[in-house]
Design a protein around this motif. Structure first.
Motif, PDB file in Angstrom:
ATOM      1  N   PHE A   1       0.825  -1.216   0.000  1.00 57.25           N
ATOM      2  CA  PHE A   1       0.000   0.000   0.000  1.00 57.25           C
ATOM      3  C   PHE A   1       0.858   1.265   0.000  1.00 57.25           C
ATOM      4  N   PHE A   2       1.907   1.265   0.800  1.00 58.01           N
ATOM      5  CA  PHE A   2       2.708   2.483   0.923  1.00 58.01           C
ATOM      6  C   PHE A   2       3.867   2.532  -0.067  1.00 58.01           C
ATOM      7  N   THR A   3       4.226   1.414  -0.668  1.00 61.88           N
ATOM      8  CA  THR A   3       5.310   1.414  -1.639  1.00 61.88           C
ATOM      9  C   THR A   3       4.856   1.943  -2.995  1.00 61.88           C
TER      10      THR A   3
ATOM     11  N   ASP B   1       2.882   4.302  -4.272  1.00 59.60           N
ATOM     12  CA  ASP B   1       2.101   5.509  -4.016  1.00 59.60           C
ATOM     13  C   ASP B   1       1.512   6.111  -5.282  1.00 59.60           C
ATOM     14  N   ASP B   2       1.923   5.635  -6.466  1.00 60.27           N
ATOM     15  CA  ASP B   2       1.289   6.121  -7.686  1.00 60.27           C
ATOM     16  C   ASP B   2      -0.064   5.440  -7.912  1.00 60.27           C
TER      17      ASP B   2
ATOM     18  N   PHE C   1      -1.948   3.932  -5.027  1.00 65.73           N
ATOM     19  CA  PHE C   1      -2.743   4.160  -3.823  1.00 65.73           C
ATOM     20  C   PHE C   1      -2.463   5.550  -3.267  1.00 65.73           C
ATOM     21  N   THR C   2      -3.518   6.290  -2.956  1.00 66.35           N
ATOM     22  CA  THR C   2      -3.343   7.560  -2.264  1.00 66.35           C
ATOM     23  C   THR C   2      -3.039   7.266  -0.791  1.00 66.35           C
ATOM     24  N   TYR C   3      -2.663   8.284  -0.056  1.00 67.65           N
ATOM     25  CA  TYR C   3      -2.348   8.091   1.355  1.00 67.65           C
ATOM     26  C   TYR C   3      -3.578   7.625   2.131  1.00 67.65           C
ATOM     27  N   GLN C   4      -4.749   8.200   1.814  1.00 70.00           N
ATOM     28  CA  GLN C   4      -5.980   7.809   2.500  1.00 70.00           C
ATOM     29  C   GLN C   4      -6.341   6.355   2.195  1.00 70.00           C
TER      30      GLN C   4
ATOM     31  N   ALA D   1      -4.218   3.998   1.387  1.00 62.35           N
ATOM     32  CA  ALA D   1      -3.218   3.166   2.058  1.00 62.35           C
ATOM     33  C   ALA D   1      -3.520   3.042   3.545  1.00 62.35           C
TER      34      ALA D   1
ATOM     35  N   THR E   1      -4.561  -0.367   5.355  1.00 60.41           N
ATOM     36  CA  THR E   1      -3.732  -0.830   6.464  1.00 60.41           C
ATOM     37  C   THR E   1      -4.576  -1.127   7.695  1.00 60.41           C
TER      38      THR E   1
END
Length: 88
Positions: free
Chosen positions: A24-26, A28-29, A31-34, A36, A40
């Motif tokens: 999710f965090f790797t 980032d193109d 998944f947005t932060y929200q 991810a 999580t």
């Protein structure tokens, strides 16, 4: 009591869920932060339920103990929310 095959399968599922949080965090193109963070949290809840159910043997206990554990987790959640508001 569950056998070794069940525990091995649960371990592999937990490993896959942990890898999912990394993904999710790797990427980032994709998944947005929200997205991810939401993913999580969902994966963490799924991992917690698997661990409590199988490794802590809550599936084999009477339902009253399971409900008591659920209420305790809910109370910890409320205390965490209250502590978060008091810090601000």
């Amino acid at each position: 009591m569950a056998d070794v095959r069940t525990y091995t399968l649960i371990y592999v599922v937990l490993l896959a869920l942990g890898t999912g949080k990394f993904v999710f965090f790797t990427f980032d193109d994709i998944f947005t932060y929200q997205m991810a963070m939401a993913g999580t949290i969902i994966l963490a809840v799924a991992k917690s339920l698997l661990i409590a159910g199988y490794y802590q043997h809550l599936l084999e206990e009477p339902r009253a103990i399971t409900y008591m554990m659920g209420i305790a987790v809910f109370m910890v959640f409320l205390l965490t929310i209250a502590a978060g508001y008091s810090i601000q």
